[in-house]
Write an enzyme that holds these catalytic residues in place. Structure first.
Site, PDB file in Angstrom:
ATOM      1  CG  ASP A 214      -1.895   1.145   1.258  1.00 14.12           C
ATOM      2  OD1 ASP A 214      -1.647   2.158   0.570  1.00 14.12           O
ATOM      3  OD2 ASP A 214      -2.904   1.046   1.979  1.00 14.12           O
ATOM      4  CE1 TYR A 239      -6.964  10.390   0.363  1.00 13.31           C
ATOM      5  CE2 TYR A 239      -8.084   9.313  -1.469  1.00 13.31           C
ATOM      6  CZ  TYR A 239      -7.702   9.327  -0.139  1.00 13.31           C
ATOM      7  OH  TYR A 239      -8.051   8.286   0.690  1.00 13.31           O
ATOM      8  CE  LYS A 240      -3.504   8.891   2.221  1.00  8.05           C
ATOM      9  NZ  LYS A 240      -4.508   9.562   3.041  1.00  8.05           N
ATOM     10  NE  ARG A 388      -1.671  11.738   9.722  1.00  4.07           N
ATOM     11  CZ  ARG A 388      -2.355  11.082   8.787  1.00  4.07           C
ATOM     12  NH1 ARG A 388      -1.995   9.855   8.468  1.00  4.07           N
ATOM     13  NH2 ARG A 388      -3.400  11.623   8.198  1.00  4.07           N
TER      14      ARG A 388
END
Length: 429
Positions: A214, A239-240, A388
């Site tokens: 992944d 989308y990251k 994060r």
């Protein structure tokens, strides 16, 4: 690129920004002024030109071209064409990647395919191995496939199970002759810890398992060489770090050696060898298009290309060097300037073991993140107690890191986070 001298000043970091080869890329993103965006590991910002590309699809290709645009505007071939572009970022070859569906659906396809191959080659292998700290959907999908196989084989002894690597069970211990598939995130979504793809893939193959990676928190953020590692399958989102837009289509990569044996139960018409023959039975396409399913979301997919084009224009080695420099700087400044406030670093300091985000634990992590957002520094929160911060080299500067830590220090020192408004949980954290 070397890390600017730590225990330094903002003036020194401004000089580092002047010498930054990636600094011009910031102009290729539409970011609000007076905002430091440290959440590109969750949702990348808007590439310049993405809105215009979406408008082109809607106002020209759809409004004027109508159904002709499936041919004239290249809509039909878009999953494969974009897949070939994306493949260059992950060490894939042409014809090994398609952009389609979601990461969860693509992981389902990959696990199903790998299990089917093992059913033919080594039917005694019935364990799907992943890690307890994997992104939850990866575990859920593995559990769903296992439950489905067990319901189908309820009257036989062919029992499948999901096994989880954790503090009590190492990868080395878990990789025995019962493992059919190993599915891991290259970069851990919570901690930023990164597996050694080459070594893990080799170990899994030696043990007789197939490997699925992944790449959701890796593609576009760290160098990836799937063919170099001899991996079997990979999935990920766009989308990251690839900046494709909220909910943009994901991707799936399949090593060419497996494509002829591919099988998965989502045999929709787009994966048919000749979809417009409208045959009354299924014949799989003879290439990576086997991994498609149904009709594609063209407007979203068109915007993916804008983010891919930006990523392809950047040298991945330079991106990685700056990522390590920025994350080193962030970790050191937090230690030096916020060390008395109980932040616990949970991201590896070893470069080879770290992706491109940095995470800390703190009992008031959620409220602290909300206070940061209120001050124009956007990170995010993950359970349990994790703050994060995505460090994205294409649009972050060294002075951004300094300023973000200064704001964090002030919030911790003044306890600005300790108000009811910052403790109320939003639906999305």
């Amino acid at each position: 690129m070397s890390t600017p001298a730590l225990r330094t000043s903002r003036t020194d970091l401004q000089e580092a920004d002047k010498n930054d080869a990636l600094a011009p890329f910031r102009e290729r993103f539409s970011l609000p002024e007076d905002l430091i965006y440290l959440d590109g590991n969750s949702l990348g910002p808007h590439p310049v030109g993405a809105a215009e590309r979406a408008a082109q699809v809607i106002n020209e290709e759809w409004s004027n071209g109508l159904i002709r645009s499936w041919n004239d505007a290249g809509w039909f071939d878009m999953p494969s064409r974009l897949g070939d572009k994306l493949s260059k970022l992950i060490g894939g070859n042409a014809g090994e990647t398609v952009v389609t569906d979601t990461t969860s659906l693509n992981l389902f396809k990959a696990i199903a395919s790998a299990v089917r191959i093992q059913q033919q080659d080594a039917p005694e292998r019935r364990v799907i191995l992943t890690e307890r700290d994997n992104f939850p959907t990866d575990i859920y999908i593995a559990e769903g496939i296992s439950d489905f196989l067990n319901s189908v084989n309820a009257e036989t002894n062919e029992h499948y199970e999901v096994r989880l690597i954790d503090e009590d069970l190492s990868l080395e211990q878990a990789l025995d002759d019962s493992v059919a598939v190993l599915a891991l995130s290259h970069v851990n979504y919570r901690t930023g810890a990164m597996w050694d793809m080459d070594a893990v893939t080799a170990a899994a193959h030696t043990a007789g398992a197939l490997v699925i990676w992944d790449l959701a928190h890796a593609a576009g953020a760290v160098p990836v060489d799937l063919n170099g590692a001899n991996a079997d399958y990979a999935v990920g989102c766009t989308y990251k770090y690839l900046n494709g837009g909220p909910g943009s289509p994901a991707f799936i990569w399949v090593n060419a050696r497996h494509q002829g044996r591919f099988w998965q139960p989502l045999t929709g018409w787009w994966s048919h060898a000749a979809p417009f023959e409208m045959a009354d039975s299924y014949t799989a396409a003879n290439d990576v298009r086997r991994f498609l399913c149904g009709t594609q979301p063209i407007t979203s997919m068109a915007m993916v290309e804008c983010g891919l084009d930006v990523a392809l224009d950047a040298d991945m080695g330079t991106v990685r060097d700056k990522s390590l420099a920025l994350t080193d700087l962030f970790i050191t400044l937090v230690d030096e300037r916020c060390g008395e406030f109980g932040l616990e670093l949970i991201t590896p300091t070893n470069h080879a073991e770290r992706g491109s985000h940095v995470s800390f634990r703190h009992p008031e992590g959620y409220a602290i993140i909300q206070a940061l957002i209120g001050r124009g520094v956007i990170g995010d929160y993950r359970e349990p107690e994790v703050l994060r911060f995505g460090i994205t080299p294409l649009y972050l500067s060294y002075t951004d890191i300094w300023d973000a830590v200064e704001i964090l220090r002030d919030i911790l020192e003044t306890r600005a986070w300790d108000v009811p408004a910052y403790r109320n949980r939003n639906a999305v954290t």
